[in-house]
Write a protein that holds these residues in place. Structure first.
Motif, PDB file in Angstrom:
ATOM      1  N   ASP A 199     -20.666  35.072  -2.685  1.00  5.63           N
ATOM      2  CA  ASP A 199     -20.930  35.864  -3.886  1.00  5.63           C
ATOM      3  C   ASP A 199     -20.648  35.088  -5.169  1.00  5.63           C
ATOM      4  OD1 ASP A 199     -21.699  38.104  -2.349  1.00  5.63           O
ATOM      5  OD2 ASP A 199     -19.602  38.702  -2.123  1.00  5.63           O
ATOM      6  N   ASN A 200     -21.064  33.829  -5.209  1.00  2.46           N
ATOM      7  CA  ASN A 200     -20.904  32.959  -6.376  1.00  2.46           C
ATOM      8  C   ASN A 200     -19.454  32.713  -6.764  1.00  2.46           C
ATOM      9  OD1 ASN A 200     -23.546  32.103  -6.866  1.00  2.46           O
ATOM     10  ND2 ASN A 200     -24.030  34.069  -7.808  1.00  2.46           N
ATOM     11  N   VAL A 201     -18.571  32.772  -5.788  1.00  2.00           N
ATOM     12  CA  VAL A 201     -17.173  32.400  -5.990  1.00  2.00           C
ATOM     13  C   VAL A 201     -16.824  31.341  -4.944  1.00  2.00           C
ATOM     14  CG1 VAL A 201     -14.777  33.151  -6.001  1.00  2.00           C
ATOM     15  CG2 VAL A 201     -16.558  34.672  -6.888  1.00  2.00           C
ATOM     16  N   ALA A 202     -16.437  30.148  -5.433  1.00  2.00           N
ATOM     17  CA  ALA A 202     -15.960  29.082  -4.557  1.00  2.00           C
ATOM     18  C   ALA A 202     -14.437  29.127  -4.603  1.00  2.00           C
ATOM     19  CB  ALA A 202     -16.470  27.725  -5.026  1.00  2.00           C
ATOM     20  N   SER A 203     -13.847  29.582  -3.511  1.00  2.00           N
ATOM     21  CA  SER A 203     -12.391  29.692  -3.427  1.00  2.00           C
ATOM     22  C   SER A 203     -11.868  28.565  -2.564  1.00  2.00           C
ATOM     23  CB  SER A 203     -11.982  31.036  -2.822  1.00  2.00           C
ATOM     24  OG  SER A 203     -12.407  32.088  -3.648  1.00  2.00           O
ATOM     25  N   ILE A 204     -11.001  27.751  -3.152  1.00  2.00           N
ATOM     26  CA  ILE A 204     -10.384  26.648  -2.429  1.00  2.00           C
ATOM     27  C   ILE A 204      -8.927  26.996  -2.216  1.00  2.00           C
ATOM     28  CG2 ILE A 204      -9.735  24.205  -2.535  1.00  2.00           C
ATOM     29  CD1 ILE A 204     -12.301  23.809  -4.261  1.00  2.00           C
TER      30      ILE A 204
END
Length: 142
Positions: free
Chosen positions: A78-83
């Motif tokens: 959903d257009n969130v890159a969580s690292i």
């Protein structure tokens, strides 16, 4: 419905949120190689190597933020890159003299472990050396 033109990049460690910005692209070093992610990318989860994360922010198109990331994984959805990383440090927060000292200690520890044929200690020293070198590369751009 219009497609999004940016994504949100979050980097979290056990100590808390290290990074949170909108970007046009994020580049990470996965275990299979470098991976560039842009807005509207299909959902993905990938483990990360020790390496640099490059973030091309929307508020400064000619600039990339660099973050030293020491392992972990990235999820894009959903257009969130969580690292989620073991540890992470922004370029501006890296103390170069501390990173150089850590590299020297790791090199010494590695030599001692190899001389004693202690493969476990050698492996730990090798990881510490990779982390120190990664921090130095992020800080110096080399």
């Amino acid at each position: 419905m219009a497609e999004e033109t940016h994504l949100t990049v979050n980097i979290v460690t056990p100590d808390g949120l290290v990074y949170n910005h909108h970007a046009t692209m994020v580049i990470v070093r996965s275990i299979d190689g470098d991976l560039g992610i842009m807005a509207n990318h299909e959902p993905i989860v990938t483990p990360l190597q020790i390496g640099e994360v490059h973030v091309r922010r929307i508020d400064n198109p000619g600039h990339e933020d660099l973050i030293a990331v020491n392992g972990g994984f990235m999820e894009m959805s959903d257009n969130v890159a969580s690292i989620v990383a073991d540890s992470a440090e922004r370029e501006r927060d890296i103390d170069l003299s501390r990173a150089e000292a850590a590299r020297q200690r790791a090199q010494q520890h590695l030599q001692e472990a190899q001389a004693q044929h202690d493969t476990d200690e050698a492996q730990r020293a090798q990881v510490a050396l990779q982390r120190a070198i990664n921090r130095i590369h992020v800080k110096t751009g080399k």
